[in-house]
Design an enzyme around this catalytic site. Structure first.
Site, PDB file in Angstrom:
ATOM      1  N   ASP A   1      70.191  29.807  34.462  1.00  0.00           N
ATOM      2  CA  ASP A   1      69.169  29.707  35.699  1.00  0.00           C
ATOM      3  C   ASP A   1      67.888  29.662  35.170  1.00  0.00           C
ATOM      4  O   ASP A   1      67.299  30.654  34.577  1.00  0.00           O
ATOM      5  CB  ASP A   1      69.180  30.959  36.693  1.00  0.00           C
ATOM      6  CG  ASP A   1      68.282  30.681  37.812  1.00  0.00           C
ATOM      7  OD1 ASP A   1      67.577  29.813  37.836  1.00  0.00           O
ATOM      8  OD2 ASP A   1      68.618  31.734  38.762  1.00  0.00           O
TER       9      ASP A   1
ATOM     10  N   CYS B   1      56.984  52.698  43.278  1.00  0.00           N
ATOM     11  CA  CYS B   1      57.332  54.017  42.609  1.00  0.00           C
ATOM     12  C   CYS B   1      58.564  53.930  42.311  1.00  0.00           C
ATOM     13  O   CYS B   1      59.332  53.807  43.566  1.00  0.00           O
ATOM     14  CB  CYS B   1      56.823  55.239  43.485  1.00  0.00           C
ATOM     15  SG  CYS B   1      57.334  56.726  42.889  1.00  0.00           S
TER      16      CYS B   1
ATOM     17  N   CYS C   1      60.016  57.274  45.015  1.00  0.00           N
ATOM     18  CA  CYS C   1      59.744  57.244  46.376  1.00  0.00           C
ATOM     19  C   CYS C   1      59.736  55.871  47.219  1.00  0.00           C
ATOM     20  O   CYS C   1      60.045  55.714  48.306  1.00  0.00           O
ATOM     21  CB  CYS C   1      58.702  58.072  46.729  1.00  0.00           C
ATOM     22  SG  CYS C   1      56.998  57.273  46.758  1.00  0.00           S
TER      23      CYS C   1
ATOM     24  N   CYS D   1      53.846  60.364  46.239  1.00  0.00           N
ATOM     25  CA  CYS D   1      54.701  61.624  45.952  1.00  0.00           C
ATOM     26  C   CYS D   1      54.141  62.133  44.436  1.00  0.00           C
ATOM     27  O   CYS D   1      54.709  63.323  44.042  1.00  0.00           O
ATOM     28  CB  CYS D   1      56.380  61.036  45.368  1.00  0.00           C
ATOM     29  SG  CYS D   1      56.402  59.989  44.058  1.00  0.00           S
TER      30      CYS D   1
ATOM     31  N   CYS E   1      51.374  57.397  41.447  1.00  0.00           N
ATOM     32  CA  CYS E   1      51.757  57.291  43.188  1.00  0.00           C
ATOM     33  C   CYS E   1      51.182  57.959  43.955  1.00  0.00           C
ATOM     34  O   CYS E   1      51.146  59.278  43.917  1.00  0.00           O
ATOM     35  CB  CYS E   1      53.314  57.521  42.917  1.00  0.00           C
ATOM     36  SG  CYS E   1      54.045  57.143  44.862  1.00  0.00           S
TER      37      CYS E   1
END
Length: 421
Positions: free
Chosen positions: A330, A198, A201, A223, A220
């Site tokens: 990379d 989330c 939160c 929250c 979520c």
């Protein structure tokens, strides 16, 4: 002169030179666009979405400036606007559509003052150059929040990070796009996933289903953060090109066009006539063989192009891995790609590019058994690799080429004799 000497598309150098003469050039040109500038930002899908939106606006009768070559840093943006201006720097266009590198978006908002920002997605990309997804999204949010209330934000509801960004903007006008097609859910969340926690939160999100990477329908449990409802019902819309990621590109451009006041009929009429940008599901006829180029520059994008390949009946694939500046130096990201799916289906896999042996090693370790039924061909020379791949492609099948960005430019030059920069 750059074009006349066949040295490239002249998509960056003019802006670089002009910027030295007038540092405020981007702002001065942006102020002349009659109806405003549209910025298209995100990790994947910028070029296709920008081109589709441009075709919609042009079908409606508007004159549009556009950085069509994909040069999405500041010099490229200036060059695109300069190209549409006259010798004394006067710009006579209705809109400008500028795809913008996700890392420079915050820097260009103040001088450009866009009318609309299209926020597509955020994935890990070029690990040696960019920070984590959360870092980039926070920089976006801080910069966008300073824009005037009339600014329009079109955000991807299925990407938790982008959705949360849109929900936090209290001053600007925000609309969302996303999928409503559970039949396209993946069986499981892929290995190459970035944002399953989330953004509000930090708790793990509960997913009803995922479409690709971390993009899907979620809530979520801690929250209450949840996905915003998209403006358009995706199930009622056709898509441009192949692949589920192109359904997102369709919906993104269509939602933006509607926010700009374009009627739905015009948008729908544009879809069947759309031609892809170079390297983005572009199809060519080479020596009587059908070739499809699928740009594959990061884990999520490559997993989606692999999905396109494995859903076809074609059994020859060329993978080209480069590690130049535009690609990111990379290449460890290839170990987050589900190459096992390519190996499992068998057929011929040809590998080439600057990091040919890295890709060959990744495919070697993708075998689940020593008796895997696939033919791996390693060829350092790209032109020879193309010849080998075409030779192994039957007349009734398509050769799929999965290149990184600079590899895609090399492939197109080798196949068509035209250089793009």
């Amino acid at each position: 002169m750059v074009r006349s000497l066949r040295l490239g598309a002249a998509s960056v150098l003019p802006g670089s030179l002009a910027r030295r003469i007038e540092p405020r050039l981007l702002q001065l040109l942006s102020q002349q666009v009659k109806n405003g500038i549209i910025l298209v930002a995100g990790t994947n899908g910028k070029t296709t979405t920008s081109l589709f939106l441009r075709e919609i606006l042009e079908r409606q009768g508007y004159c549009v400036a556009h950085n069509a070559t994909g040069a999405n840093l500041e010099n490229g943006l200036m060059t695109a606007l300069m190209e549409s201006s006259n010798l004394v720097g006067k710009l006579d266009v209705d809109y400008a559509i500028l795809e913008v590198d996700e890392n420079i978006l915050p820097r260009v908002l103040a001088p450009i003052q866009p009318k609309l920002i299209l926020c597509l997605n955020l994935f890990r990309d070029q690990l040696d150059r960019y920070g984590e997804v959360d870092t980039i999204s926070k920089r976006w949010a801080r910069a966008i929040a300073t824009l005037p209330p009339e600014t329009i934000i079109v955000a991807n509801a299925d990407d938790p990070t982008i959705c949360h960004l849109g929900q936090q903007l209290s001053q600007q006008r925000v609309s969302f796009f996303g999928l409503n097609e559970p039949e396209h859910y993946l069986e499981a969340i892929p290995h190459a996933v970035d944002s399953i926690y989330c953004p509000k939160c930090g708790h793990a999100l509960n997913y009803k289903g995922v479409y690709l990477s971390h993009m899907g329908e979620y809530t979520c449990p801690s929250c209450g953060f949840t996905r915003s409802e998209p403006t358009l019902n995706s199930a009622t819309w056709p898509q441009i090109l192949i692949g589920l990621y192109n359904k997102y590109n369709t919906l993104a451009a269509a939602t933006a066009a509607i926010e700009l006041g374009i009627n739905e009929a015009t948008i729908r009429e544009t879809i069947p006539n759309f031609q892809p940008a170079f390297g983005r599901a572009e199809e060519l006829k080479i020596n009587g063989k059908q070739v499809r180029i699928l740009l594959s520059k990061n884990p999520v994008g490559t997993n989606e192009t692999i999905r396109v390949v494995t859903q076809s009946s074609d059994k020859t694939t060329l993978l080209v891995l480069n590690d130049r500046i535009q690609d990111g130096e990379d290449v460890s990201w290839i170990w987050d790609v589900d190459t096992e799916k390519l190996v499992e289906r068998g057929g011929t896999l040809v590998v080439s590019g600057d990091r040919v042996y890295d890709m060959a090693l990744r495919l070697h370790y993708s075998q689940k058994t020593a008796e895997s039924n696939f033919n791996l061909i390693v060829e350092e020379d790209l032109r020879q690799a193309l010849a080998i791949a075409l030779e192994h492609t039957p007349d009734n099948e398509t050769l799929h080429i999965l290149p990184t960005y600079t590899a895609m430019l090399d492939v197109r030059e080798a196949l068509t004799g035209k250089k793009i920069r």
